[in-house]
Design a protein around this motif. Structure first.
Motif, PDB file in Angstrom:
ATOM      1  N   ILE A   1      62.787 -38.192  29.401  1.00 14.10           N
ATOM      2  CA  ILE A   1      61.490 -37.542  29.592  1.00 14.10           C
ATOM      3  C   ILE A   1      61.251 -37.351  31.086  1.00 14.10           C
ATOM      4  N   TYR A   2      60.850 -36.125  31.438  1.00 11.89           N
ATOM      5  CA  TYR A   2      60.542 -35.797  32.823  1.00 11.89           C
ATOM      6  C   TYR A   2      59.145 -35.181  32.892  1.00 11.89           C
ATOM      7  N   GLU A   3      58.488 -35.447  34.040  1.00 11.55           N
ATOM      8  CA  GLU A   3      57.221 -34.777  34.319  1.00 11.55           C
ATOM      9  C   GLU A   3      57.502 -33.688  35.349  1.00 11.55           C
ATOM     10  N   GLN A   4      57.006 -32.485  35.072  1.00 10.77           N
ATOM     11  CA  GLN A   4      57.270 -31.339  35.943  1.00 10.77           C
ATOM     12  C   GLN A   4      56.029 -30.447  35.915  1.00 10.77           C
ATOM     13  N   PRO A   5      55.122 -30.608  36.886  1.00 10.53           N
ATOM     14  CA  PRO A   5      53.872 -29.841  36.832  1.00 10.53           C
ATOM     15  C   PRO A   5      54.072 -28.340  36.702  1.00 10.53           C
ATOM     16  N   ALA A   6      55.121 -27.783  37.313  1.00  3.60           N
ATOM     17  CA  ALA A   6      55.400 -26.348  37.223  1.00  3.60           C
ATOM     18  C   ALA A   6      56.899 -26.154  37.139  1.00  3.60           C
ATOM     19  N   ASP A   7      57.310 -24.945  36.685  1.00  4.86           N
ATOM     20  CA  ASP A   7      58.736 -24.672  36.515  1.00  4.86           C
ATOM     21  C   ASP A   7      59.519 -24.933  37.792  1.00  4.86           C
ATOM     22  N   PHE A   8      58.937 -24.604  38.930  1.00  3.40           N
ATOM     23  CA  PHE A   8      59.674 -24.682  40.186  1.00  3.40           C
ATOM     24  C   PHE A   8      59.608 -26.057  40.829  1.00  3.40           C
TER      25      PHE A   8
ATOM     26  N   PRO B   1      68.755 -20.737  41.277  1.00  2.00           N
ATOM     27  CA  PRO B   1      69.585 -20.229  42.381  1.00  2.00           C
ATOM     28  C   PRO B   1      69.755 -18.717  42.352  1.00  2.00           C
ATOM     29  N   GLU B   2      69.624 -18.094  41.197  1.00  2.00           N
ATOM     30  CA  GLU B   2      69.799 -16.650  41.096  1.00  2.00           C
ATOM     31  C   GLU B   2      68.491 -15.893  41.277  1.00  2.00           C
ATOM     32  N   GLY B   3      67.391 -16.617  41.367  1.00  2.00           N
ATOM     33  CA  GLY B   3      66.112 -15.959  41.538  1.00  2.00           C
ATOM     34  C   GLY B   3      65.622 -15.190  40.334  1.00  2.00           C
ATOM     35  N   ASP B   4      66.101 -15.579  39.151  1.00  3.21           N
ATOM     36  CA  ASP B   4      65.712 -14.867  37.930  1.00  3.21           C
ATOM     37  C   ASP B   4      64.822 -15.710  37.032  1.00  3.21           C
ATOM     38  N   GLY B   5      64.282 -16.800  37.561  1.00  3.45           N
ATOM     39  CA  GLY B   5      63.398 -17.641  36.761  1.00  3.45           C
ATOM     40  C   GLY B   5      64.112 -18.617  35.868  1.00  3.45           C
ATOM     41  N   THR B   6      65.420 -18.805  36.066  1.00  2.00           N
ATOM     42  CA  THR B   6      66.179 -19.766  35.263  1.00  2.00           C
ATOM     43  C   THR B   6      66.305 -21.060  36.059  1.00  2.00           C
ATOM     44  N   TYR B   7      65.444 -22.046  35.746  1.00  2.00           N
ATOM     45  CA  TYR B   7      65.403 -23.277  36.529  1.00  2.00           C
ATOM     46  C   TYR B   7      66.296 -24.367  35.954  1.00  2.00           C
ATOM     47  N   TRP B   8      66.676 -24.243  34.694  1.00  2.00           N
ATOM     48  CA  TRP B   8      67.582 -25.208  34.057  1.00  2.00           C
ATOM     49  C   TRP B   8      68.848 -24.484  33.659  1.00  2.00           C
ATOM     50  N   ASP B   9      69.940 -25.226  33.544  1.00  2.00           N
ATOM     51  CA  ASP B   9      71.203 -24.575  33.201  1.00  2.00           C
ATOM     52  C   ASP B   9      71.307 -24.238  31.718  1.00  2.00           C
ATOM     53  N   GLN B  10      70.314 -24.617  30.920  1.00  2.00           N
ATOM     54  CA  GLN B  10      70.241 -24.195  29.530  1.00  2.00           C
ATOM     55  C   GLN B  10      68.785 -24.350  29.091  1.00  2.00           C
ATOM     56  N   PRO B  11      68.398 -23.751  27.964  1.00  2.00           N
ATOM     57  CA  PRO B  11      67.008 -23.867  27.525  1.00  2.00           C
ATOM     58  C   PRO B  11      66.599 -25.329  27.326  1.00  2.00           C
ATOM     59  N   VAL B  12      65.344 -25.628  27.649  1.00  2.00           N
ATOM     60  CA  VAL B  12      64.819 -26.985  27.464  1.00  2.00           C
ATOM     61  C   VAL B  12      63.483 -26.887  26.747  1.00  2.00           C
ATOM     62  N   ALA B  13      63.055 -28.023  26.187  1.00  2.00           N
ATOM     63  CA  ALA B  13      61.757 -28.106  25.510  1.00  2.00           C
ATOM     64  C   ALA B  13      60.721 -28.627  26.494  1.00  2.00           C
ATOM     65  N   ALA B  14      59.605 -27.919  26.617  1.00  2.00           N
ATOM     66  CA  ALA B  14      58.534 -28.332  27.528  1.00  2.00           C
ATOM     67  C   ALA B  14      57.199 -28.213  26.809  1.00  2.00           C
ATOM     68  N   ALA B  15      56.260 -29.086  27.187  1.00  2.00           N
ATOM     69  CA  ALA B  15      54.915 -29.046  26.603  1.00  2.00           C
ATOM     70  C   ALA B  15      53.899 -29.285  27.722  1.00  2.00           C
ATOM     71  N   LYS B  16      52.873 -28.437  27.757  1.00  2.00           N
ATOM     72  CA  LYS B  16      51.791 -28.575  28.739  1.00  2.00           C
ATOM     73  C   LYS B  16      50.580 -29.217  28.070  1.00  2.00           C
ATOM     74  N   ILE B  17      49.803 -29.986  28.885  1.00  2.00           N
ATOM     75  CA  ILE B  17      48.623 -30.644  28.333  1.00  2.00           C
ATOM     76  C   ILE B  17      47.641 -30.923  29.467  1.00  2.00           C
ATOM     77  N   THR B  18      46.356 -30.884  29.138  1.00  2.00           N
ATOM     78  CA  THR B  18      45.311 -31.340  30.055  1.00  2.00           C
ATOM     79  C   THR B  18      44.798 -32.673  29.531  1.00  2.00           C
ATOM     80  N   GLU B  19      44.879 -33.699  30.355  1.00  2.00           N
ATOM     81  CA  GLU B  19      44.466 -35.031  29.931  1.00  2.00           C
ATOM     82  C   GLU B  19      42.954 -35.063  29.653  1.00  2.00           C
ATOM     83  N   LEU B  20      42.557 -36.029  28.821  1.00  2.00           N
ATOM     84  CA  LEU B  20      41.124 -36.282  28.671  1.00  2.00           C
ATOM     85  C   LEU B  20      40.554 -36.758  30.016  1.00  2.00           C
ATOM     86  N   ASP B  21      39.306 -36.417  30.273  1.00  2.02           N
ATOM     87  CA  ASP B  21      38.688 -36.832  31.545  1.00  2.02           C
ATOM     88  C   ASP B  21      37.614 -37.883  31.255  1.00  2.02           C
ATOM     89  N   LEU B  22      37.993 -39.150  31.472  1.00  2.00           N
ATOM     90  CA  LEU B  22      37.073 -40.271  31.223  1.00  2.00           C
ATOM     91  C   LEU B  22      36.557 -40.874  32.518  1.00  2.00           C
TER      92      LEU B  22
END
Length: 678
Positions: free
Chosen positions: A499-506, A553-574
Motif C-alpha cells: 500500500i502506497y500513499e500518493q496525493p497526486a499522479d506525479f 519519462p515519456e511525458g505521456d501521463g504514464t507514471y507506472w510501468d503498468q496499470p495500477v489500482a488507485a482510490a481517492k478519498i476525503t477524510e472525515l473532519d473531526l
C-alpha cells in the motif's frame, strides 16, 4: 413408359463395360445381354407362361408404366416381367437387396427366394434385405406381376461398404505382367500391369516392393480402379527387386498379394550410409571413431582448423574404423569428417565433428535453481592442478549459444566423501522463467584452459511479470482513519499486497504498509482531519515482481510501468470547530494506548512551568462543540491517562497551567486516534 413396337424396339447390351444399343429381338429370336445388364422378358399374363411377347436388355430395373401397357401386344393389366442377370461378384461380401413397386415382386438369388411382395395392391410396397453373397458367379432374378391399376417396379443390389459390416477381403488381382527398361544414366524402371477385379465395392489397387534377400514388402504407391498399370524406378543400389499388387475395397479390406513380379535388377548408384562419427580429445590428441555402414569397404579422413575453409585428406582408403590425430595445436578447435566408400566406389561423408585438445574438464556439473538464483556445482578431476575456473552461461531459447562469463555471487569449495574437490558458483543474475545453459572451464597450474564441460540446461524458477492490477479497490473514511478493500488477486504466485500513499499522479509514492496474501483489506489508523488522500494498492508475487513507479519519462501521463489500482478519498473532519487558546505553556503529546485509553503527556522547558506544579486536562467535545475539562484537580504527575476515551474515533486534547496572576496558560492541541472496540 410408352409401348414399344417389336419392329423398332432397342435393347441394351454391354461392350467393354459401356452400355450400347442393339435391336430388340422378337419373341422367337434369341437375345443375349452381357452382364451386368439384365435380360428382360415381358409376358401377356401374370404367371410367366407361354412365350415372352418381348425380350430385351436393361441396365437397371426402374420402371413406371402408370396405367399403360409395357410393350406392344401386351395388355395394360394382367402382365408380368422377368429380369435376370448372371455376373461375377468377385470375392462377394455383404449386400443390400432392395425392391419396391405396385403389385407383386419376387427376388431370387441362385433360385433361392430372398424377397417376396407378391400381392395385388393399390399402395406401393417395398423391402430391403441384407445378405452375404458368396464369391464367384451368381444369378439374380426379379419377377414382377401386375394385375390392375398403375404399374411400377424398382430393384437394386449394392455392396455394403462400412468397415464394421464388410470384413470380406477382395480377391487378389489376376492377369499380372511385368517388364523393365534401362533409362538414362543406366537407371532401371519397372513396368507393371494387371486385369480388373470383379468386386463391385473395389476402391483401387496398391503396389508393394521387396528388395532381394528381404521378406518385408513395402507399399510404394496406389492406383484407382480405372488405372491398372504402374511404373517404378526403385533405389539404384545394385540389388534386384520384386513387386506385388493388392486390391483394396471401400471398407479398407486388402486382398492377398499377387505372385511376386520380377526380379528387376538395378545398377549400384547409391552411396553407402554416412558413417556416424565421434571424437574424443585428450591433452595431446584427438581420436576419431565411427560406426561403419554395412556395405562400406574403405574410408578417408579429412581435417581442417575450424576457422579454415579447405579440407586436407589424411590416410585415404583405410579399412579400420578409428584414427588418431597426434599433432593438433593445444586448445585449438579442429573439424573432422570421414568418407565411406562401397565396392562400386560410391561414397558418403559423415557429419562434421569438432575436437579440441584439452586438459581434463570439470566433471559432474549440476545446476540447482533455488529462488535466489542458479547454483552451479562440479567436481575437479584428480591431480589437484586446478589454478582457476570460469562458469559460462547462454540463453537456451534456441539451438544457438551466446556464452558470457558469470560473475559468481558466491564461490565455495568443499571436499566430498571420496576426497574429491567440489566447487560451487552462485549466479544471481538472469531472468526468471527462462532457460539457460551452463558450462564450466578450468585452468591448470601450467596455464592451460580446458574445453567446456558438458552443457547443463535449467530454467530459472518464477517469472519476470508483475501480477495484474488489483480490482474493486474502494476507500471508506472512518472516524479513526481509512479502510481500503479490494478483490483478491488472480495471480497464482501472489505473496502480498503493498500500500502506497500518493496525493497526486506525479507525486512520488510513499510506502504505507504491507498486507499478506490472505487478506483483501487494510485499516489505516490516522487522525480524521479532513485531508484528501490517494492510495495505491499493488499485488506483489513471491519473486518480487510488482508494478514500479517510473515518473512519466515519456511525458505521456504514464507514471507506472503498468496499470495500477488507485482510490481517492476525503477524510472525515473531526477537528475542533472552535479555535484553541494560544499555546503559551508547554508542549503536549496525546498517545492512544493498546488498552483503549489515551495517555496525555505534557513536557515543559525552562523554569516557568513544571508538570509538578499541576495541570488541567481538556478534551474537545464534538457534541457540545466545546473544550471539556476532564480533571477535577490539577494533575501533578508527569502524565495523565484518560480512561474514558471513546473507542474508534479521533480525539483532541490540550492542558493548562496556572499563571501567577491566576489566569490559565495552555499547551498545544494534539490528537489521539483510538481503535474500534473489540
Amino acid at each position: 413408359m410408352k409401348p414399344v413396337s417389336l419392329a423398332t424396339a432397342v435393347v441394351l447390351a454391354t461392350a467393354g463395360g459401356l452400355l450400347t444399343a442393339v435391336a430388340a429381338s422378337p419373341a422367337s429370336a434369341a437375345t443375349t445381354c452381357t452382364a451386368p445388364v439384365y435380360k428382360r422378358q415381358i409376358y401377356a399374363n401374370t404367371n410367366f407362361s407361354g412365350t415372352a411377347k418381348q425380350t430385351g436388355c436393361d441396365a437397371a430395373i426402374s420402371e413406371n408404366w402408370g396405367t399403360g401397357a409395357p410393350a406392344s401386344g401386351v395388355p395394360r393389366d394382367n402382365f408380368s416381367v422377368r429380369w435376370s442377370v448372371t455376373r461375377d461378384f468377385g470375392s462377394g461380401g455383404p449386400f443390400a437387396l432392395s425392391a419396391s413397386g405396385l403389385d407383386g415382386i419376387r427376388v431370387y438369388l441362385d433360385g433361392s427366394l430372398k424377397i417376396s411382395l407378391w400381392k395385388n395392391t393399390s399402395t406401393a410396397v417395398g423391402k430391403t434385405v441384407y445378405l452375404t453373397v458368396p464369391s464367384g458367379k451368381h444369378t439374380l432374378r426379379v419377377d414382377y406381376a401386375h394385375w390392375t391399376g398403375s404399374a411400377k417396379v424398382a430393384f437394386t443390389y449394392t455392396p455394403r461398404t462400412t468397415a464394421t459390416v464388410d470384413k470380406v477381403r477382395p480377391l487378389a488381382p489376376t492377369g499380372t505382367a511385368w517388364n523393365y527398361r534401362v533409362a538414362d544414366a543406366n537407371r532401371t524402371t519397372a513396368t507393371l500391369s494387371w486385369a480388373a477385379n470383379k468386386e463391385m465395392d473395389l476402391a483401387g489397387y496398391r503396389v508393394y516392393r521387396q528388395a532381394a534377400g528381404s521378406t518385408a514388402w513395402t507399399r510404394i504407391g496406389a492406383t484407382t480402379t480405372a488405372r491398372r498399370t504402374f511404373d517404378d524406378t526403385p533405389p539404384q543400389t545394385g540389388q534386384s527387386y520384386r513387386y506385388q499388387i493388392r486390391a483394396y475395397d471401400k471398407a479398407g479390406n486388402e486382398s492377398a498379394g499377387t505372385a511376386a513380379l520380377g526380379p528387376v535388377p538395378t545398377p549400384d548408384l547409391t552411396a553407402p550410409a554416412a558413417p556416424v562419427l565421434t571424437v574424443t580429445s585428450s591433452v595431446d590428441t584427438n581420436t576419431l571413431s565411427w560406426k561403419a555402414p554395412s556395405d562400406a569397404v574403405a574410408y578417408s579422413v579429412f581435417r581442417k582448423k575450424s576457422d579454415e575453409t579447405e579440407w586436407k585428406e589424411y590416410t585415404p582408403e583405410i579399412t579400420t574404423t578409428t584414427w588418431k590425430d597426434d599433432f593438433p595445436e593445444y586448445g585449438k578447435p579442429y573439424d573432422y569428417k570421414v568418407r565411406a566408400y562401397d565396392a562400386a566406389w560410391n561414397h558418403a561423408d559423415s557429419a562434421v565433428v569438432t575436437g579440441r585438445t584439452t586438459i581434463a574438464v570439470p566433471q559432474h556439473v549440476t545446476v540447482a535453481t533455488p529462488d535466489q538464483g542458479a547454483v552451479v556445482s562440479w567436481t575437479d578431476p584428480a591431480g589437484n592442478d586446478t589454478a582457476d575456473y570460469t562458469v559460462l552461461r547462454s540463453p537456451a531459447t534456441s539451438a544457438a549459444r551466446t556464452w558470457t562469463n558469470v560473475t559468481c555471487g558466491s564461490r565455495k569449495t568443499a571436499t566430498d566423501a571420496s576426497g574429491a574437490t567440489v566447487r560451487t558458483c552462485t549466479d544471481s543474475s538472469g531472468d526468471r522463467g527462462k532457460p539457460y545453459a551452463y558450462v564450466v572451464r578450468r585452468k591448470d597450474t601450467d596455464g592451460r584452459w580446458s574445453s567446456p564441460s558438458a552443457e547443463t540446461v535449467v530454467t530459472r524458477p518464477g517469472d519476470e511479470v508483475a501480477p495484474p492490477a488489483v480490482t474493486g479497490l474502494t476507500a471508506q473514511a472512518l472516524e479513526y482513519g481509512v479502510r481500503l478493500q479490494w478483490h483478491a488477486s488472480t495471480a497464482a504466485d501472489l505473496a502480498e499486497y503493498r500500500i502506497y500513499e500518493q496525493p497526486a499522479d506525479f507525486d512520488t509514492p510513499q510506502y504505507v504498509g504491507t498486507v499478506d496474501a490472505t487478506r483483501t483489506y487494510a485499516t489505516l489508523r490516522m487522525a480524521a482531519d479532513g485531508e484528501q488522500k490517494r492510495y495505491v494498492v499493488l499485488a506483489a508475487d513471491r519473486w518480487g515482481n510488482v508494478a514500479s513507479y517510473v515518473g512519466d519519462p515519456e511525458g505521456d501521463g504514464t507514471y507506472w510501468d503498468q496499470p495500477v489500482a488507485a482510490a481517492k478519498i476525503t477524510e472525515l473532519d473531526l477537528r475542533p470547530t472552535a479555535q484553541a487558546p494560544e499555546n503559551t505553556a508547554c508542549d503536549l503529546d496525546a498517545i492512544a494506548l493498546a488498552s483503549g485509553a489515551v495517555q496525555v503527556d505534557p513536557y515543559c522547558y525552562g523554569a516557568r512551568f513544571k508538570e509538578a506544579d499541576g495541570y488541567q486536562v481538556y478534551r474537545w467535545d464534538r457534541v457540545k462543540a466545546t473544550w471539556t475539562r476532564l480533571t477535577d484537580a490539577p494533575v501533578t504527575t508527569s502524565y495523565w491517562t484518560d480512561t474514558t476515551a471513546p473507542s474508534g474515533t479521533t480525539l483532541y486534547y490540550l492542558v493548562s497551567f496556572k499563571n501567577e496572576d491566576g489566569t490559565e496558560a495552555f499547551s498545544n492541541v494534539d490528537d489521539a486516534v483510538t481503535g474500534p472496540a473489540v
